[in-house]
Design a protein around this motif. Structure first.
Motif, short mmCIF file in Angstrom:
data_model
loop_
_atom_site.label_atom_id
_atom_site.label_comp_id
_atom_site.label_asym_id
_atom_site.label_seq_id
_atom_site.Cartn_x
_atom_site.Cartn_y
_atom_site.Cartn_z
N ALA A 111 0.85 -1.19 0.00
CA ALA A 111 0.00 0.00 0.00
C ALA A 111 0.89 1.24 0.00
CB ALA A 111 -0.89 0.01 1.24
N ILE B 152 0.40 4.98 1.10
CA ILE B 152 -0.50 5.93 1.77
C ILE B 152 0.02 7.33 1.47
CG2 ILE B 152 -1.50 6.68 3.96
CD1 ILE B 152 -0.69 3.93 5.14
N THR C 90 -0.83 11.18 1.98
CA THR C 90 -1.65 12.13 2.73
C THR C 90 -1.23 13.54 2.33
OG1 THR C 90 -1.62 10.57 4.57
CG2 THR C 90 -2.46 12.77 5.03
N GLN D 223 2.81 13.65 2.89
CA GLN D 223 3.59 12.56 3.46
C GLN D 223 3.24 11.31 2.66
OE1 GLN D 223 5.40 13.91 5.87
NE2 GLN D 223 6.53 12.12 6.59
N LEU D 224 4.24 10.55 2.26
CA LEU D 224 4.02 9.36 1.46
C LEU D 224 4.67 8.16 2.16
CD1 LEU D 224 4.20 9.08 -2.34
CD2 LEU D 224 5.44 7.42 -0.97
N ARG D 225 3.87 7.14 2.39
CA ARG D 225 4.36 5.96 3.11
C ARG D 225 4.21 4.70 2.27
NH1 ARG D 225 1.76 9.27 7.10
NH2 ARG D 225 3.18 9.59 8.85
N ILE D 226 5.26 3.90 2.23
CA ILE D 226 5.22 2.63 1.52
C ILE D 226 5.14 1.51 2.55
CG2 ILE D 226 6.52 1.10 -0.02
CD1 ILE D 226 7.60 3.68 -1.33
N CYS D 227 4.09 0.73 2.44
CA CYS D 227 3.75 -0.25 3.48
C CYS D 227 3.48 -1.62 2.90
CB CYS D 227 2.46 0.16 4.20
SG CYS D 227 2.30 1.89 4.58
N ILE E 43 -1.52 16.03 9.29
CA ILE E 43 -0.60 15.07 8.70
C ILE E 43 0.48 14.73 9.73
CG2 ILE E 43 1.15 14.72 6.89
CD1 ILE E 43 -0.45 16.53 5.06
N GLU F 12 -4.42 9.87 10.91
CA GLU F 12 -4.81 10.77 9.82
C GLU F 12 -6.18 10.31 9.34
OE1 GLU F 12 -0.27 11.46 8.09
OE2 GLU F 12 -1.63 10.11 7.06
N CYS G 257 -0.65 -3.02 8.29
CA CYS G 257 0.49 -2.85 7.38
C CYS G 257 1.74 -2.45 8.14
CB CYS G 257 0.23 -1.71 6.40
SG CYS G 257 -1.41 -1.65 5.70
N LYS G 258 2.86 -2.89 7.62
CA LYS G 258 4.15 -2.45 8.15
C LYS G 258 4.67 -1.31 7.28
CE LYS G 258 8.59 -4.18 9.69
NZ LYS G 258 9.48 -5.36 9.75
N VAL G 259 4.88 -0.15 7.88
CA VAL G 259 5.41 0.99 7.12
C VAL G 259 6.92 0.80 6.97
CG1 VAL G 259 5.64 3.50 7.01
CG2 VAL G 259 3.62 2.49 8.08
N GLU G 260 7.36 0.66 5.73
CA GLU G 260 8.77 0.35 5.49
C GLU G 260 9.60 1.59 5.13
OE1 GLU G 260 8.86 -2.80 2.56
OE2 GLU G 260 8.14 -4.28 4.01
N ARG G 261 8.97 2.51 4.37
CA ARG G 261 9.69 3.71 3.96
C ARG G 261 8.73 4.89 3.99
NH1 ARG G 261 11.96 1.92 -1.86
NH2 ARG G 261 12.11 -0.31 -1.40
N GLU G 262 9.28 6.08 4.09
CA GLU G 262 8.43 7.27 4.20
C GLU G 262 9.15 8.49 3.65
OE1 GLU G 262 6.79 7.61 8.07
OE2 GLU G 262 6.02 9.62 7.71
N TYR G 263 8.41 9.31 2.92
CA TYR G 263 8.96 10.54 2.34
C TYR G 263 8.02 11.69 2.66
CZ TYR G 263 11.02 6.86 -0.53
OH TYR G 263 11.64 5.73 -0.94
N GLY G 264 8.58 12.85 2.94
CA GLY G 264 7.73 14.00 3.23
C GLY G 264 8.10 15.20 2.37
#
Lengths: 106, 106
Positions: free
Chosen positions: A12, A14, A16, A91-95, B2, B47, B95-102
């Motif tokens: 997924a 996500i 936001t 904010q963009l999350r890869i899950c 957010i 959120e 879900c497991k959040v593996e990576r995140e970008y802001g």
């Protein structure tokens, strides 16, 4: 729309967002990107809602599909315009989706 | 709002809902559950947005925190009322959040 036919594990994204004052052209582009995403290999579905913030969750078969969509040229151009004009913050999350439960009233 | 201070890996619960015609008491209960969730061990943030569907993504330190919140008595009672009265349909994903970008415009 609720995606209710997917089987974990899958991925997924996500996304936001908080929009800026300047939203001219935003909704047209969002729709165009939705249509384009649907055509990508490994695309599984999307769910979207907007109040104070917008939340779009797109579903993908694997990380490779997400990377390919990230690097898609039209998507990259749209993202550049988005950062320049439409987005105040995001904010963009890869899950990895590990488990899933559904309910539907009969 | 957010959430922009979390550091992967952590967990997300994506809760996508479609409400029924009967929404009396729903918003009061949703707010009460938001307040209660914030007090749980391992809660990291939330959120939320609603259009045709509602999407609430809550963030948690680990799976144990999610299980504890699932089994919380007040939350269980609210969920039972929800299935009986307020929800036409929902999908819940862990879900497991593996990576995140802001991104934030300066």
């Amino acid at each position: 729309m609720i995606e209710d036919t997917l089987k974990p594990p899958y991925y997924a994204v996500i996304f936001t967002t908080q929009l800026s004052e300047t939203i001219e052209g935003y909704y047209e582009m969002a729709e165009k990107m939705d249509e384009l995403a649907k055509k990508q290999d490994g695309y599984l579905g999307v769910e979207s809602a907007r109040s104070d913030v917008g939340i779009t969750v797109s579903y993908w078969k694997n990380l490779e599909a997400i990377t390919n969509w990230k690097n898609n040229i039209e998507h990259t151009e749209a993202r550049d315009i988005g950062r320049d004009k439409w987005y105040k913050k995001y904010q963009l999350r890869i899950c990895k989706v590990e488990r899933e439960y559904g309910f539907e009233k009969k």
